[in-house]
Scaffold this active site. Sequence first.
Site, mmCIF file in Angstrom:
data_model
loop_
_atom_site.group_PDB
_atom_site.id
_atom_site.type_symbol
_atom_site.label_atom_id
_atom_site.label_comp_id
_atom_site.label_asym_id
_atom_site.label_seq_id
_atom_site.Cartn_x
_atom_site.Cartn_y
_atom_site.Cartn_z
ATOM 1 N N HIS A 1 36.608 5.016 21.049
ATOM 2 C CA HIS A 1 37.286 4.626 19.812
ATOM 3 C C HIS A 1 36.982 3.166 19.438
ATOM 4 C CE1 HIS A 1 39.751 8.131 21.029
ATOM 5 N NE2 HIS A 1 39.788 8.328 19.731
ATOM 6 N N ASP B 1 37.505 7.306 11.942
ATOM 7 C CA ASP B 1 38.549 6.437 11.406
ATOM 8 C C ASP B 1 37.992 5.035 11.162
ATOM 9 O OD1 ASP B 1 40.847 5.146 10.674
ATOM 10 O OD2 ASP B 1 41.973 5.540 12.486
ATOM 11 N N ASP C 1 46.622 13.812 14.810
ATOM 12 C CA ASP C 1 45.605 13.201 15.670
ATOM 13 C C ASP C 1 46.303 12.518 16.854
ATOM 14 O OD1 ASP C 1 43.011 12.305 16.322
ATOM 15 O OD2 ASP C 1 43.309 10.416 15.238
HETATM 16 P P1 13P Z 1 36.587 6.039 15.588
HETATM 17 O O1 13P Z 1 37.353 4.836 16.100
HETATM 18 O O2 13P Z 1 35.216 6.083 16.174
HETATM 19 O O3 13P Z 1 36.561 6.107 14.114
HETATM 20 O O4 13P Z 1 37.326 7.350 16.138
HETATM 21 C C1 13P Z 1 38.372 7.937 15.423
HETATM 22 C C2 13P Z 1 39.067 8.986 16.215
HETATM 23 O O5 13P Z 1 38.608 9.482 17.225
HETATM 24 C C3 13P Z 1 40.355 9.445 15.701
HETATM 25 O O6 13P Z 1 40.950 10.356 16.566
HETATM 26 O O1 G3H Z 2 41.900 7.616 17.378
HETATM 27 C C1 G3H Z 2 42.888 7.124 16.849
HETATM 28 C C2 G3H Z 2 42.941 6.793 15.425
HETATM 29 O O2 G3H Z 2 41.958 5.862 15.098
HETATM 30 C C3 G3H Z 2 44.329 6.429 14.942
HETATM 31 O O3 G3H Z 2 44.731 5.128 15.197
HETATM 32 O O4 G3H Z 2 47.224 5.003 15.777
HETATM 33 O O5 G3H Z 2 46.031 3.066 14.712
HETATM 34 O O6 G3H Z 2 46.497 5.157 13.398
HETATM 35 P P1 G3H Z 2 46.203 4.566 14.754
HETATM 36 ZN ZN ZN Z 3 40.523 9.953 18.629
#
Ligand code: 13P
Ligand code: G3H
Ligand code: ZN
Length: 314
Positions: free
Chosen positions: A184, A261, A87
């Site tokens: 996000h 997430d 991701d």
């Molecule tokens: P959220 O913060 O809305 O859960 O999005 C997660 C996301 O896009 C991870 O790539």
């Molecule tokens: O979109 C991003 C995800 O929520 C991942 O976040 O780098 O804190 O794991 P992170």
């Molecule tokens: Zn994302």
Amino acid sequence: MKYEKYGLVNTTAMFGDALSGHYAIGAFNFYNMETFAAILGAARETKSPIILAVSESAIKYMSDDILMSMIDAAHISQNENVALHLDHGHSFDACAHAIDIGFSSVMIDASDLPFEENIALSAKVAQYAHAHGVSTEAELGVLKGQEDENTFSDTELYTNPSDVPDFVSRSGVDSLAVAIGTSHGAYKMKSDKQQLRFDILAEIMAKTPDFPLVLHGASSIPSHLVQRINDNGGNIQNAHGIPVHQLQQAATTNVCKINVDSDSRLAFTAAIRQNLAVAPQNFNPREYLAMAMSAVYENTIDEITNIMNSANRI
Ligand code: 13P
Ligand code: G3H
Ligand code: ZN
């Protein structure tokens, strides 16, 4: 292909089925044994295809060895339709590394670069990925909010539909994350009445029919989870997610992948806060982590069933 040894699949057939079946596949982030077991368990329980998403910072947190040992220990079989996805990969090296250790899908997020540079980097990743049977996602347009531990954007830049055909054909990627008003984190919309830009989505679909699209920042931020956190000593104010009916609508379109997430983070935190609040004498992590794991499991089952509409698709 390295990922085959783990029983993983890339997203090609998954997205083809999601397009023709008018549903979406949830990409749920994990970062420890509890979130991994909860999300995979929910997919197995609902007989749903699933994308297990791991950010660069989550790989660093778990380490390559622990991450891939957990995947190995889960004895995933190819007919379960499980993809392991990087991701928000921010560089060619991050994507190549994920591919080399056994990921079946990668995202190159060069959306903050100028258009031509985004194409060039996305094409370089797609070429390497395809040589290893791995699918590639890129992003066009910028989402507001915290993207990951390293990136923050406070501007909202919708995807320009006219750019999409050129981007897709020249980069050679297999799916595209588009900006239509999601963002996000837990503070997405000013109110539950704000609308995603389905007009922009329709224009993109008209210009690139049958091309798999992705929604990032698509948590619905269930109010009962926020409430449970706040009732047990937390302080999360004015959090608004994407309304469930808008996500359900998106899932029927060419949006094949919906990323979640924050909802899992809320479920995890709510369960721990509640356990420690009602049992302040407890200092056994296995007790509250088991509750956190089952809270993520329940929430993931709910979203697979009611948002993605991907249950019983295997
Ligand atoms: P959220 O913060 O809305 O859960 O999005 C997660 C996301 O896009 C991870 O790539
Ligand atoms: O979109 C991003 C995800 O929520 C991942 O976040 O780098 O804190 O794991 P992170
Ligand atoms: Zn994302």
